[in-house]
Design a protein around this motif. Structure first.
Motif, PDB file in Angstrom:
ATOM      1  N   ILE A  78       0.843  -1.198   0.000  1.00  0.00           N
ATOM      2  CA  ILE A  78       0.000   0.000   0.000  1.00  0.00           C
ATOM      3  C   ILE A  78       0.882   1.253   0.000  1.00  0.00           C
ATOM      4  N   GLY A  79       1.937   1.238   0.771  1.00  0.00           N
ATOM      5  CA  GLY A  79       2.862   2.380   0.790  1.00  0.00           C
ATOM      6  C   GLY A  79       3.466   2.652  -0.576  1.00  0.00           C
ATOM      7  N   SER A  84       3.856   5.886  -5.559  1.00  0.00           N
ATOM      8  CA  SER A  84       3.737   6.053  -7.014  1.00  0.00           C
ATOM      9  C   SER A  84       2.831   7.242  -7.364  1.00  0.00           C
ATOM     10  N   LEU A  85       2.026   7.698  -6.389  1.00  0.00           N
ATOM     11  CA  LEU A  85       1.180   8.881  -6.584  1.00  0.00           C
ATOM     12  C   LEU A  85       1.861  10.144  -6.032  1.00  0.00           C
ATOM     13  N   GLY A 107       1.203   9.344   4.912  1.00  0.00           N
ATOM     14  CA  GLY A 107       1.716   9.848   3.637  1.00  0.00           C
ATOM     15  C   GLY A 107       1.492  11.342   3.569  1.00  0.00           C
ATOM     16  N   TRP A 108       2.353  12.055   2.846  1.00  0.00           N
ATOM     17  CA  TRP A 108       2.175  13.501   2.724  1.00  0.00           C
ATOM     18  C   TRP A 108       2.830  14.032   1.462  1.00  0.00           C
ATOM     19  N   ASN A 109       2.289  15.123   1.025  1.00  0.00           N
ATOM     20  CA  ASN A 109       2.911  15.958  -0.001  1.00  0.00           C
ATOM     21  C   ASN A 109       2.618  17.397   0.400  1.00  0.00           C
ATOM     22  N   SER A 110       2.819  18.343  -0.483  1.00  0.00           N
ATOM     23  CA  SER A 110       2.643  19.753  -0.101  1.00  0.00           C
ATOM     24  C   SER A 110       1.181  20.122   0.147  1.00  0.00           C
ATOM     25  N   GLU A 111       0.249  19.323  -0.373  1.00  0.00           N
ATOM     26  CA  GLU A 111      -1.172  19.666  -0.265  1.00  0.00           C
ATOM     27  C   GLU A 111      -1.980  18.776   0.676  1.00  0.00           C
ATOM     28  N   LYS A 112      -1.569  17.526   0.852  1.00  0.00           N
ATOM     29  CA  LYS A 112      -2.391  16.561   1.590  1.00  0.00           C
ATOM     30  C   LYS A 112      -1.569  15.767   2.590  1.00  0.00           C
TER      31      LYS A 112
END
Length: 186
Positions: A78-79, A84-85, A107-112
């Motif tokens: 799952i990770g 990959s996203l 999980g994280w990125n600049s928006e979520k």
């Protein structure tokens, strides 16, 4: 005469040991036989031993993984999917074990920010697991406001199995709070 008797006794003893070893090998073969694929071959011991080794590898390296091993493999799967996203991933469950606070992957990125629970179950997911996960997420969010900042929070329950009737009803009523993903374990 005594030498002959001693020799005969030794030969009988060796023959009994060999017969016992063959019987033990046959018992082991029967124990490890998978779906009838292993045939008993009493007259060719090397083939028996090779089949026993093949069977051991097949059974113990695939079929009899612990629940923890299967769970960790599923979390890694799952990770990788979310990596990959373009999300950075922290394996909270693998790193912290039972002290993960009910959140297996962050999980994280600049928006979520993604808070993910992974369940590699054979049985259907029940509503109580979903409710518990939402509670665990709320606690995490409260304790980690400074990390989350102004990013959108997504709570994701990933499972190998389906949700039962009550869980499906709960998910439909709470679409804006929780997302359910069915992803088959590899």
């Amino acid at each position: 005469m005594k030498k002959n008797n001693k020799k005969e006794n030794t030969e009988i003893h060796i023959e009994k040991e060999n017969n016992q070893k063959l019987q033990n090998d046959e018992k082991l073969l029967n124990c490890y036989e998978i779906n009838g694929n292993i045939e008993k071959e009493n007259n060719q011991k090397s083939q028996q031993n090779q089949k026993l080794l093949d069977c051991y590898e097949k059974v113990y390296k695939t079929k009899y993984k612990t629940k923890k091993e299967l769970g960790n493999e599923y979390e890694l799967q799952i990770g990788r999917y979310f990596q990959s996203l373009n999300f950075k991933i922290y394996y909270n469950g693998i790193n912290n074990g039972k002290k993960d606070g009910g959140i297996d992957i962050i999980g994280w990125n600049s928006e979520k920010v993604l808070l993910i629970q992974c369940k590699n179950h054979r049985s259907q997911i029940k509503q109580d697991l979903l409710r518990k996960f939402i509670g665990d997420c709320k606690i995490y969010e409260e304790k980690n406001k400074y990390k989350i900042k102004d990013r959108e929070i997504k709570r994701i329950f990933a499972s190998n199995s389906t949700a039962d009737y009550g869980a499906n009803k709960f998910l439909n009523e709470n679409r804006n709070i929780l997302e359910f993903l069915r992803i088959q374990a590899k």
